[in-house]
Motif scaffolding. Structure first.
Motif, PDB file in Angstrom:
ATOM      1  N   MET A  30       4.963  10.834 -10.343  1.00  0.00           N
ATOM      2  CA  MET A  30       4.719   9.639  -9.550  1.00  0.00           C
ATOM      3  C   MET A  30       5.103   8.394 -10.334  1.00  0.00           C
ATOM      4  O   MET A  30       4.794   8.281 -11.522  1.00  0.00           O
ATOM      5  CB  MET A  30       3.234   9.546  -9.184  1.00  0.00           C
ATOM      6  CG  MET A  30       2.934   8.419  -8.217  1.00  0.00           C
ATOM      7  SD  MET A  30       1.233   7.845  -8.324  1.00  0.00           S
ATOM      8  CE  MET A  30       1.255   6.974  -9.882  1.00  0.00           C
ATOM      9  N   ARG A  31       5.795   7.512  -9.668  1.00  0.00           N
ATOM     10  CA  ARG A  31       6.150   6.226 -10.246  1.00  0.00           C
ATOM     11  C   ARG A  31       5.484   5.135  -9.410  1.00  0.00           C
ATOM     12  O   ARG A  31       5.870   4.898  -8.256  1.00  0.00           O
ATOM     13  CB  ARG A  31       7.666   6.043 -10.255  1.00  0.00           C
ATOM     14  CG  ARG A  31       8.362   7.044 -11.162  1.00  0.00           C
ATOM     15  CD  ARG A  31       9.866   6.922 -11.090  1.00  0.00           C
ATOM     16  NE  ARG A  31      10.524   7.915 -11.916  1.00  0.00           N
ATOM     17  CZ  ARG A  31      11.829   8.130 -11.941  1.00  0.00           C
ATOM     18  NH1 ARG A  31      12.626   7.397 -11.155  1.00  0.00           N
ATOM     19  NH2 ARG A  31      12.342   9.056 -12.722  1.00  0.00           N
ATOM     20  N   PRO A  32       4.462   4.483  -9.963  1.00  0.00           N
ATOM     21  CA  PRO A  32       3.744   3.467  -9.179  1.00  0.00           C
ATOM     22  C   PRO A  32       4.683   2.395  -8.660  1.00  0.00           C
ATOM     23  O   PRO A  32       5.539   1.883  -9.385  1.00  0.00           O
ATOM     24  CB  PRO A  32       2.752   2.887 -10.192  1.00  0.00           C
ATOM     25  CG  PRO A  32       2.572   3.954 -11.216  1.00  0.00           C
ATOM     26  CD  PRO A  32       3.908   4.641 -11.325  1.00  0.00           C
ATOM     27  N   ARG A  33       4.517   2.064  -7.410  1.00  0.00           N
ATOM     28  CA  ARG A  33       5.337   1.014  -6.797  1.00  0.00           C
ATOM     29  C   ARG A  33       4.504   0.313  -5.739  1.00  0.00           C
ATOM     30  O   ARG A  33       3.578   0.895  -5.168  1.00  0.00           O
ATOM     31  CB  ARG A  33       6.601   1.610  -6.173  1.00  0.00           C
ATOM     32  CG  ARG A  33       6.328   2.609  -5.060  1.00  0.00           C
ATOM     33  CD  ARG A  33       7.612   3.222  -4.538  1.00  0.00           C
ATOM     34  NE  ARG A  33       7.391   4.086  -3.394  1.00  0.00           N
ATOM     35  CZ  ARG A  33       7.058   5.357  -3.478  1.00  0.00           C
ATOM     36  NH1 ARG A  33       6.907   5.918  -4.667  1.00  0.00           N
ATOM     37  NH2 ARG A  33       6.859   6.082  -2.378  1.00  0.00           N
ATOM     38  N   PRO A  34       4.822  -0.936  -5.468  1.00  0.00           N
ATOM     39  CA  PRO A  34       4.075  -1.656  -4.422  1.00  0.00           C
ATOM     40  C   PRO A  34       4.281  -1.007  -3.060  1.00  0.00           C
ATOM     41  O   PRO A  34       5.308  -0.378  -2.796  1.00  0.00           O
ATOM     42  CB  PRO A  34       4.672  -3.067  -4.467  1.00  0.00           C
ATOM     43  CG  PRO A  34       5.385  -3.155  -5.775  1.00  0.00           C
ATOM     44  CD  PRO A  34       5.843  -1.780  -6.111  1.00  0.00           C
ATOM     45  N   TRP A  35       3.304  -1.164  -2.204  1.00  0.00           N
ATOM     46  CA  TRP A  35       3.455  -0.662  -0.848  1.00  0.00           C
ATOM     47  C   TRP A  35       4.573  -1.429  -0.148  1.00  0.00           C
ATOM     48  O   TRP A  35       4.752  -2.632  -0.370  1.00  0.00           O
ATOM     49  CB  TRP A  35       2.167  -0.870  -0.061  1.00  0.00           C
ATOM     50  CG  TRP A  35       1.069   0.086  -0.430  1.00  0.00           C
ATOM     51  CD1 TRP A  35       0.939   0.785  -1.583  1.00  0.00           C
ATOM     52  CD2 TRP A  35      -0.061   0.418   0.370  1.00  0.00           C
ATOM     53  NE1 TRP A  35      -0.199   1.535  -1.566  1.00  0.00           N
ATOM     54  CE2 TRP A  35      -0.838   1.326  -0.380  1.00  0.00           C
ATOM     55  CE3 TRP A  35      -0.504   0.039   1.625  1.00  0.00           C
ATOM     56  CZ2 TRP A  35      -2.028   1.861   0.106  1.00  0.00           C
ATOM     57  CZ3 TRP A  35      -1.693   0.568   2.111  1.00  0.00           C
ATOM     58  CH2 TRP A  35      -2.441   1.475   1.355  1.00  0.00           C
ATOM     59  N   PRO A  36       5.330  -0.754   0.682  1.00  0.00           N
ATOM     60  CA  PRO A  36       6.402  -1.458   1.395  1.00  0.00           C
ATOM     61  C   PRO A  36       5.833  -2.437   2.428  1.00  0.00           C
ATOM     62  O   PRO A  36       4.754  -2.227   2.978  1.00  0.00           O
ATOM     63  CB  PRO A  36       7.163  -0.315   2.089  1.00  0.00           C
ATOM     64  CG  PRO A  36       6.168   0.785   2.220  1.00  0.00           C
ATOM     65  CD  PRO A  36       5.283   0.690   1.017  1.00  0.00           C
ATOM     66  N   GLU A  37       6.558  -3.519   2.630  1.00  0.00           N
ATOM     67  CA  GLU A  37       6.191  -4.435   3.702  1.00  0.00           C
ATOM     68  C   GLU A  37       6.341  -3.728   5.054  1.00  0.00           C
ATOM     69  O   GLU A  37       7.137  -2.795   5.200  1.00  0.00           O
ATOM     70  CB  GLU A  37       7.083  -5.671   3.666  1.00  0.00           C
ATOM     71  CG  GLU A  37       6.906  -6.527   2.420  1.00  0.00           C
ATOM     72  CD  GLU A  37       5.539  -7.182   2.372  1.00  0.00           C
ATOM     73  OE1 GLU A  37       4.969  -7.440   3.458  1.00  0.00           O
ATOM     74  OE2 GLU A  37       5.045  -7.418   1.246  1.00  0.00           O
ATOM     75  N   VAL A  38       5.577  -4.168   6.014  1.00  0.00           N
ATOM     76  CA  VAL A  38       5.649  -3.542   7.332  1.00  0.00           C
ATOM     77  C   VAL A  38       7.004  -3.865   7.954  1.00  0.00           C
ATOM     78  O   VAL A  38       7.357  -5.049   8.115  1.00  0.00           O
ATOM     79  CB  VAL A  38       4.516  -4.053   8.242  1.00  0.00           C
ATOM     80  CG1 VAL A  38       4.586  -3.374   9.610  1.00  0.00           C
ATOM     81  CG2 VAL A  38       3.162  -3.817   7.596  1.00  0.00           C
ATOM     82  N   PRO A  39       7.815  -2.835   8.280  1.00  0.00           N
ATOM     83  CA  PRO A  39       9.121  -3.111   8.898  1.00  0.00           C
ATOM     84  C   PRO A  39       8.965  -3.923  10.190  1.00  0.00           C
ATOM     85  O   PRO A  39       7.983  -3.776  10.921  1.00  0.00           O
ATOM     86  CB  PRO A  39       9.680  -1.705   9.185  1.00  0.00           C
ATOM     87  CG  PRO A  39       8.977  -0.810   8.203  1.00  0.00           C
ATOM     88  CD  PRO A  39       7.608  -1.392   8.047  1.00  0.00           C
ATOM     89  N   GLU A  40       9.926  -4.774  10.424  1.00  0.00           N
ATOM     90  CA  GLU A  40       9.839  -5.687  11.564  1.00  0.00           C
ATOM     91  C   GLU A  40       9.720  -4.941  12.883  1.00  0.00           C
ATOM     92  O   GLU A  40       8.908  -5.298  13.738  1.00  0.00           O
ATOM     93  CB  GLU A  40      11.075  -6.591  11.585  1.00  0.00           C
ATOM     94  CG  GLU A  40      11.035  -7.639  12.683  1.00  0.00           C
ATOM     95  CD  GLU A  40      12.237  -8.568  12.655  1.00  0.00           C
ATOM     96  OE1 GLU A  40      12.407  -9.334  13.610  1.00  0.00           O
ATOM     97  OE2 GLU A  40      12.997  -8.520  11.645  1.00  0.00           O
TER      98      GLU A  40
ATOM     99  N   PHE B 214      -1.424  12.115 -11.776  1.00  0.00           N
ATOM    100  CA  PHE B 214      -0.082  12.574 -11.407  1.00  0.00           C
ATOM    101  C   PHE B 214       0.817  12.559 -12.640  1.00  0.00           C
ATOM    102  O   PHE B 214       0.642  11.754 -13.558  1.00  0.00           O
ATOM    103  CB  PHE B 214       0.518  11.695 -10.311  1.00  0.00           C
ATOM    104  CG  PHE B 214      -0.204  11.804  -8.998  1.00  0.00           C
ATOM    105  CD1 PHE B 214       0.250  12.662  -8.019  1.00  0.00           C
ATOM    106  CD2 PHE B 214      -1.348  11.057  -8.757  1.00  0.00           C
ATOM    107  CE1 PHE B 214      -0.420  12.765  -6.807  1.00  0.00           C
ATOM    108  CE2 PHE B 214      -2.024  11.150  -7.560  1.00  0.00           C
ATOM    109  CZ  PHE B 214      -1.550  12.011  -6.575  1.00  0.00           C
ATOM    110  N   GLY B 215       1.802  13.443 -12.641  1.00  0.00           N
ATOM    111  CA  GLY B 215       2.765  13.485 -13.729  1.00  0.00           C
ATOM    112  C   GLY B 215       3.817  12.394 -13.578  1.00  0.00           C
ATOM    113  O   GLY B 215       3.957  11.773 -12.522  1.00  0.00           O
TER     114      GLY B 215
END
Length: 572
Positions: free
Chosen positions: A1-11, A49-50
């Protein structure tokens, strides 16, 4: 797992989801995303997570899906289906409309990782941290706690069924793990008829003698299997199988062997020889479940302790106006702590752990409302010293014969001079004996009056039942006794009773937890997974309450029956 911000809600997702939501109440999932944003960050779960391997689903998003799953009391399969087809969940997770979601097994793997890495309470910690930043929960104020039973996800078995099912499950495990060895070690054809069907699929004999005979057959077969597993020629890893360990423990608890000249004789243990309930296994499948008893009700499983805020409406309104002037009504009462134990742990044993749990979150209350099961004079003093928390709780009344009969001179009729180590009776006579002692394992002080003083007393029959001796008093240490006397005095005051009435609201929280999330029945096996279930249920309830507050919906009131309404409407 590579932590990343949650995606913005698609339009497009936002447009479609809001169009659908416009036709009814605004969905909980969308409200949570709008108000709290990225509530569960991936980085908070990184240790579970690894860092190598194929990319997986975001653990933060899986945490939100699991919380919403409990808010709707869904199965894993139904929750995965909602992610795949539900507009509100796609909006909450920031998914494209054509996102296929994930397989239902991902949720089970996610829960297993959380339990394996001791992260059962992570989601509740993150939610409460976010709410503390918004001023919706805080230390001080008032909280209340109560417990309720939780049924384990196993059948209730009597001792005969428990022995047979334990042996059957062990044979099933060995048949999968070492079929060739098992075929040589036991009479498979004979045992397949005896232990093939589950115990609930047939009725045991009605005769007591035949049931006892069947129990002894189980005992002999179990010992034979254990001897075969522990034989030097058997593979060593067989004895390390969890099912074999359970069989060994179950047989130690329920059977014993007597070696005679004729050989080993197997007998069942008498009920008085069984281990205490805290140690006794109740199921071969859930080794953490125990037999519990509360208020005359027996069950197999666990207990859950729920703590929640319960500040007065006026205080809440003042705080909410200072913090969030646009919100309607006082902030909701939110769950601040969840503790899960086996069914044998008493409420009093959890008083201190509950306060340690709240202290770790910096959410200790100033006043904690509890029922009498959690309290004692020692605990009232201890919690005040250790945590600065005042326990508002009824204590047991005087148990002396005079106190129970509400007649004669009980302990409160005597004046105690702690500095002089002396007591004075209602007629003015003083004690002659003051000595520390240990009564039933607790520190006490024994005070005695001289028999020559008490014998001619005209009110002797109202003071003591002793025919020859003088009156005896048993006190607790000074600090504890004074707290106990003060608490007993307060309980008779109507103002105190009105204040204590706020504790009753926790019963509504328990009802909501049972009705909404199914908390009364465990979904999973084992104490840790059951606790994880309870934590996710608590977070779901908090979000449901927050959603009602954000939408300006007041708390529901107790329903008034039609008959009662009619009675209120009639003229006096």
């Amino acid at each position: 797992m590579r932590p990343r911000p949650w995606p913005e809600v698609p339009e497009l997702t936002a447009q479609v989801a809001r169009a659908v939501a416009a036709r009814g109440p605004y969905p909980l999932a969308m409200r949570v995303r709008d108000e709290l944003g990225e509530l569960f960050a991936d980085a908070e779960f990184a240790e579970a997570f690894g860092s190598r391997g194929r990319p997986g689903w975001s653990p933060g998003q899986l945490a939100l899906v699991t919380v919403l799953q409990f808010a709707e009391n869904l199965t894993d399969r139904a929750a995965a289906h909602r992610v795949r087809y539900g507009m509100d969940l796609k909006y909450a997770l920031g998914l494209e409309l054509d996102d296929p979601g994930f397989d239902a097994s991902v949720l089970s793997e996610f829960r297993t990782r959380l339990v394996r890495h001791g992260m059962e309470e992570k989601v509740l910690d993150l939610l409460l941290t976010a709410l503390k930043d918004r001023g919706l929960v805080k230390a001080g104020g008032k909280q209340r706690t109560d417990s309720t039973r939780v049924l384990a996800a196993v059948r209730d078995l009597n001792r005969l069924e428990l022995a047979g099912e334990t042996l059957r499950s062990t044979l099933e495990t060995l048949a999968c793990a070492a079929p060739d060895w098992l075929a040589q070690a036991v009479p498979v054809r004979e045992w397949a008829d005896r232990y093939g069907p589950r115990t609930h699929s047939w009725h045991p004999p009605a005769s007591t003698s035949k049931r006892e005979e069947m129990a002894l057959v189980y005992g002999r077969d179990g010992f034979a299997l254990l001897e075969a597993v522990h034989d030097p020629d058997a593979p060593a890893w067989l004895r390390e199988l969890p099912a074999v360990q359970v069989l060994r423990t179950m047989w130690v608890q329920n059977y014993h062997r007597t070696v005679t000249e004729a050989g080993a004789e197997v007998n069942r243990r008498e009920s008085k020889d069984l281990p205490p309930g805290r140690l006794r296994l109740a199921s071969p499948y859930d080794t953490d479940a125990r037999y519990g008893l509360k208020q005359g009700s027996w069950w197999t499983g666990y207990k859950i302790h729920i703590s929640e805020s319960c500040d007065d409406a006026d205080d809440q309104a003042a705080d909410s106006q200072a913090m969030l002037p646009e919100a309607g009504g006082p902030p909701p009462r939110l769950i601040t702590g969840i503790a899960t134990t086996d069914a044998t742990v008493t409420d009093a044993e959890m008083t201190e752990p509950v306060h340690h749990m709240l202290a770790a979150r910096d959410l200790l209350p100033a006043e904690h409302f509890l029922d009498s099961g959690y309290a004692s004079a020692e605990l009232i003093v201890g919690m005040k010293k250790s945590f600065g928390v005042t326990l508002v709780t009824p204590v047991l009344m005087n148990s002396s014969p005079q106190g129970r009969a509400c007649a004669g001179f009980d302990r409160t009729a005597f004046t105690v001079d702690w500095d002089k180590r002396q007591a004075t009776c209602p007629r003015g006579d003083t004690s002659t004996w003051w000595s520390p002692a240990t009564l039933r394992g607790t520190t006490a002080i024994v005070i005695k009056f001289d028999k020559e003083t008490c014998r001619p007393c005209p009110v002797r029959d109202q003071c003591t039942r002793s025919k020859t001796g003088g009156r005896t008093l048993s006190l607790q240490p000074r600090e504890v006794q004074e707290v106990l006397d003060h608490a007993r005095l307060q309980q008779g005051d109507e103002q105190w009773r009105a204040k204590y009435a706020i504790r009753a609201g926790i019963e509504g929280t328990i009802h909501q937890a049972v009705a909404v999330t199914g908390m009364r029945r465990a979904r999973y096996l084992g104490l840790h997974k059951t606790h994880l279930e309870h934590v996710f249920s608590a977070v779901a309830l908090n979000l449901i309450r927050l959603d009602a507050w954000w939408n300006g919906h007041p708390l529901d009131r107790t329903r008034v029956s039609h008959l009662a309404s009619l009675g209120l409407s009639l003229p006096a």
